[in-house]
Design a protein around this motif. Structure first.
Motif, mmCIF file in Angstrom:
data_model
loop_
_atom_site.group_PDB
_atom_site.id
_atom_site.type_symbol
_atom_site.label_atom_id
_atom_site.label_comp_id
_atom_site.label_asym_id
_atom_site.label_seq_id
_atom_site.Cartn_x
_atom_site.Cartn_y
_atom_site.Cartn_z
ATOM 1 N N ALA A 1 -16.849 -16.521 6.631
ATOM 2 C CA ALA A 1 -15.995 -15.674 7.470
ATOM 3 C C ALA A 1 -14.696 -15.218 6.798
ATOM 4 C CB ALA A 1 -15.677 -16.400 8.782
ATOM 5 N N PRO A 2 -13.978 -16.091 6.033
ATOM 6 C CA PRO A 2 -12.711 -15.625 5.448
ATOM 7 C C PRO A 2 -12.833 -14.371 4.605
ATOM 8 C CG PRO A 2 -12.881 -18.002 5.268
ATOM 9 C CD PRO A 2 -14.223 -17.515 5.764
ATOM 10 N N ARG A 3 -13.953 -14.193 3.914
ATOM 11 C CA ARG A 3 -14.128 -13.002 3.076
ATOM 12 C C ARG A 3 -14.160 -11.725 3.908
ATOM 13 N NH1 ARG A 3 -18.994 -15.153 -0.950
ATOM 14 N NH2 ARG A 3 -18.055 -17.184 -1.415
ATOM 15 N N VAL A 4 -14.722 -11.840 5.116
ATOM 16 C CA VAL A 4 -14.817 -10.677 6.006
ATOM 17 C C VAL A 4 -13.500 -10.469 6.750
ATOM 18 C CG1 VAL A 4 -16.049 -9.683 7.975
ATOM 19 C CG2 VAL A 4 -17.296 -11.032 6.259
ATOM 20 N N LEU A 5 -12.917 -11.545 7.256
ATOM 21 C CA LEU A 5 -11.715 -11.441 8.079
ATOM 22 C C LEU A 5 -10.551 -10.835 7.304
ATOM 23 C CD1 LEU A 5 -11.898 -14.882 9.922
ATOM 24 C CD2 LEU A 5 -12.562 -12.644 10.783
ATOM 25 N N TRP A 6 -10.425 -11.182 6.042
ATOM 26 C CA TRP A 6 -9.292 -10.692 5.263
ATOM 27 C C TRP A 6 -9.362 -9.196 5.015
ATOM 28 C CZ3 TRP A 6 -4.715 -12.364 4.752
ATOM 29 C CH2 TRP A 6 -3.879 -11.887 3.743
ATOM 30 N N ARG A 7 -10.548 -8.601 5.173
ATOM 31 C CA ARG A 7 -10.709 -7.171 4.915
ATOM 32 C C ARG A 7 -10.399 -6.315 6.137
ATOM 33 N NH1 ARG A 7 -16.458 -7.327 1.526
ATOM 34 N NH2 ARG A 7 -15.697 -8.624 -0.201
ATOM 35 N N LEU A 8 -10.165 -6.941 7.287
ATOM 36 C CA LEU A 8 -9.835 -6.167 8.484
ATOM 37 C C LEU A 8 -8.510 -5.451 8.277
ATOM 38 C CD1 LEU A 8 -10.880 -8.708 11.268
ATOM 39 C CD2 LEU A 8 -12.110 -6.664 10.520
ATOM 40 N N ASN A 9 -8.470 -4.188 8.646
ATOM 41 C CA ASN A 9 -7.310 -3.354 8.343
ATOM 42 C C ASN A 9 -6.098 -3.691 9.205
ATOM 43 O OD1 ASN A 9 -6.057 -1.130 6.953
ATOM 44 N ND2 ASN A 9 -6.244 0.033 8.859
ATOM 45 N N ASP A 10 -6.317 -4.001 10.466
ATOM 46 C CA ASP A 10 -5.218 -4.296 11.384
ATOM 47 C C ASP A 10 -4.955 -5.801 11.377
ATOM 48 O OD1 ASP A 10 -3.485 -4.701 13.537
ATOM 49 O OD2 ASP A 10 -4.395 -3.120 14.742
ATOM 50 N N PRO A 11 -3.759 -6.241 10.984
ATOM 51 C CA PRO A 11 -3.492 -7.682 10.916
ATOM 52 C C PRO A 11 -3.554 -8.380 12.266
ATOM 53 C CG PRO A 11 -1.469 -6.421 10.586
ATOM 54 C CD PRO A 11 -2.605 -5.449 10.535
ATOM 55 N N ALA B 1 7.765 -3.400 13.236
ATOM 56 C CA ALA B 1 9.018 -2.763 12.839
ATOM 57 C C ALA B 1 8.786 -1.318 12.394
ATOM 58 C CB ALA B 1 9.671 -3.566 11.720
ATOM 59 N N ALA B 2 7.663 -1.086 11.693
ATOM 60 C CA ALA B 2 7.377 0.265 11.198
ATOM 61 C C ALA B 2 7.069 1.229 12.336
ATOM 62 C CB ALA B 2 6.193 0.216 10.233
ATOM 63 N N ARG B 3 6.586 0.723 13.453
ATOM 64 C CA ARG B 3 6.285 1.592 14.585
ATOM 65 C C ARG B 3 7.542 2.302 15.084
ATOM 66 N NH1 ARG B 3 1.889 1.728 17.812
ATOM 67 N NH2 ARG B 3 1.116 -0.238 16.940
ATOM 68 N N THR B 4 8.696 1.616 14.984
ATOM 69 C CA THR B 4 9.962 2.187 15.449
ATOM 70 C C THR B 4 10.742 2.855 14.331
ATOM 71 O OG1 THR B 4 10.109 0.482 17.161
ATOM 72 C CG2 THR B 4 12.141 1.657 16.602
ATOM 73 N N GLN C 1 2.244 0.741 1.876
ATOM 74 C CA GLN C 1 2.176 1.989 1.131
ATOM 75 C C GLN C 1 0.885 2.744 1.431
ATOM 76 O OE1 GLN C 1 2.304 1.497 -3.139
ATOM 77 N NE2 GLN C 1 3.125 3.538 -3.448
ATOM 78 N N ARG C 2 -0.203 2.012 1.696
ATOM 79 C CA ARG C 2 -1.487 2.653 1.987
ATOM 80 C C ARG C 2 -1.661 2.964 3.472
ATOM 81 N NH1 ARG C 2 -5.333 -0.691 1.413
ATOM 82 N NH2 ARG C 2 -4.349 -2.596 0.650
ATOM 83 N N ARG C 3 -0.690 2.562 4.277
ATOM 84 C CA ARG C 3 -0.790 2.796 5.720
ATOM 85 C C ARG C 3 -0.564 4.273 6.034
ATOM 86 N NH1 ARG C 3 -2.935 0.472 10.001
ATOM 87 N NH2 ARG C 3 -2.435 -1.511 8.969
ATOM 88 N N ARG C 4 -1.545 4.897 6.637
ATOM 89 C CA ARG C 4 -1.457 6.320 6.958
ATOM 90 C C ARG C 4 -0.897 6.548 8.371
ATOM 91 N NH1 ARG C 4 -1.494 6.440 2.462
ATOM 92 N NH2 ARG C 4 -3.018 7.274 0.983
ATOM 93 N N ARG C 5 -1.235 5.680 9.294
ATOM 94 C CA ARG C 5 -0.754 5.842 10.664
ATOM 95 C C ARG C 5 -0.710 4.478 11.341
ATOM 96 N NH1 ARG C 5 -5.970 8.719 13.623
ATOM 97 N NH2 ARG C 5 -7.519 7.104 13.096
ATOM 98 N N MET C 6 0.077 4.405 12.410
ATOM 99 C CA MET C 6 0.212 3.161 13.154
ATOM 100 C C MET C 6 -1.009 2.952 14.063
ATOM 101 S SD MET C 6 2.969 1.640 12.256
ATOM 102 C CE MET C 6 2.613 2.268 10.598
#
Length: 310
Positions: A18-28, A224-227, A265-270
């Motif tokens: 599972a850790p290999r898959v979970l770490w790849r999820l884009n939203d923390p 924080a980035a959302r605001t 840096q790779r985040r395109r949108r919230m």
């Protein structure tokens, strides 16, 4: 016994892969929900498997199993493998769960004591700014901020933030720390530390402490980035100091700085709030069901192999 062994196999596979898959999820935040759900699912499934071992097909309970084992030894015969495996599995699981509870309680007491010690000093050295999460300001030139859990949680910041950061960056730093308190991230980190210390058997448990620390920081970065915007948060991350922080505190630049800067840096949108809520529900349900699904697949494969014509 076959069902119990299948459940243990399913739990082991999930705990290993599972850790290999979970770490790849884009939203923390989604990754946090999935990781915590997976830990709960593996522990729960292993517990059910141990109970099935203690209560084998012929219906022996724990006390009956003990009596059967003792009676066999007294008469010079060997107890059945079901009885031995059931009692051994039950004893091991009970010992692990008791150890987890002891480590968790001890860690909570140590953190509470350390927090009170830090706050007693801060009350004398800093000025208090009221709010839902009060902020303690210290007259120090180094730009520093961290949060301490409690009722209420407290944000600690230095005047150096105003001297070295722009007003927007200061706001991003403070919102980052408030996100830790709002999300009860200190509790998640403490629980992950206890799991990693008590059950370093599978990667899912062993890596929990490091992974949860990094994920809560990434989640606070996004809050924080959302605001304030991604670039403001990245600039603040690179300017805030991480030296001389309490071990029980969560601070903006304390963990996985390089990875977080890269992800921002790779985040395109919230993340959309509705979509995030839906994704959290799906991820949590999938993680909870995965050990049972894996065990069921193993059972079906075994039945097909057993029933196939020779």
């Amino acid at each position: 016994m076959t069902v119990a062994l299948a459940l243990l196999l399913g739990s082991a596979l999930v705990g290993w892969l599972a850790p290999r898959v979970l770490w790849r999820l884009n939203d923390p935040v989604v990754a946090l929900v999935a990781w915590i759900s997976a830990v709960i699912a593996v522990v729960a499934t292993s517990t059910v498997a141990a109970v099935l071992l203690v209560l084998p097909e012929h219906g022996l309970g724990v006390l009956d199993s003990l009596h059967h084992c003792w009676d066999s030894v007294r008469h010079g015969t060997t107890p059945t493998i079901e009885v031995i495996s059931g009692l051994t599995g039950g004893a091991l699981l009970t010992a692990l769960l008791v150890r987890l509870a002891i480590v968790g309680v001890r860690s909570a007491r140590q953190r509470a004591r350390a927090r009170e010690e830090h706050l007693s000093v801060l009350r004398l050295a800093g000025r208090r700014e009221a709010g839902s999460h009060p902020t303690m300001w210290l007259d120090h030139d180094r730009p520093l901020a961290f949060s301490l859990a409690g009722k209420p949680g407290v944000v600690v910041a230095t005047e150096g933030l105003h001297r070295h950061l722009t007003p927007s960056e200061v706001g991003a730093v403070l919102d980052h720390e408030r996100a830790h308190l709002d999300g009860r991230h200190h509790l998640l980190v403490a629980a992950a530390d206890a799991v990693a210390a008590t059950l370093p058997i599978l990667p899912l448990f062993k890596r929990a402490a490091t992974a949860i620390r990094q994920l809560v920081e990434m989640a606070a970065d996004l809050a924080a980035a959302r605001t304030h915007g991604v670039e403001t948060v990245r600039a603040a991350l690179m300017r805030v100091s991480s030296h001389s922080l309490p071990s029980s505190a969560l601070a903006m630049s304390k963990d996985a700085l390089g990875t977080r800067l890269d992800r921002l840096q790779r985040r395109r949108r919230m993340p959309n709030r509705t979509r995030r809520l839906f994704s959290c529900g799906i991820a949590g349900a999938a993680a909870m069901a995965l050990p049972v699904v894996t065990a069921s697949t193993a059972l079906i494969a075994l039945m097909l192999l057993t029933c196939s014509p020779k």
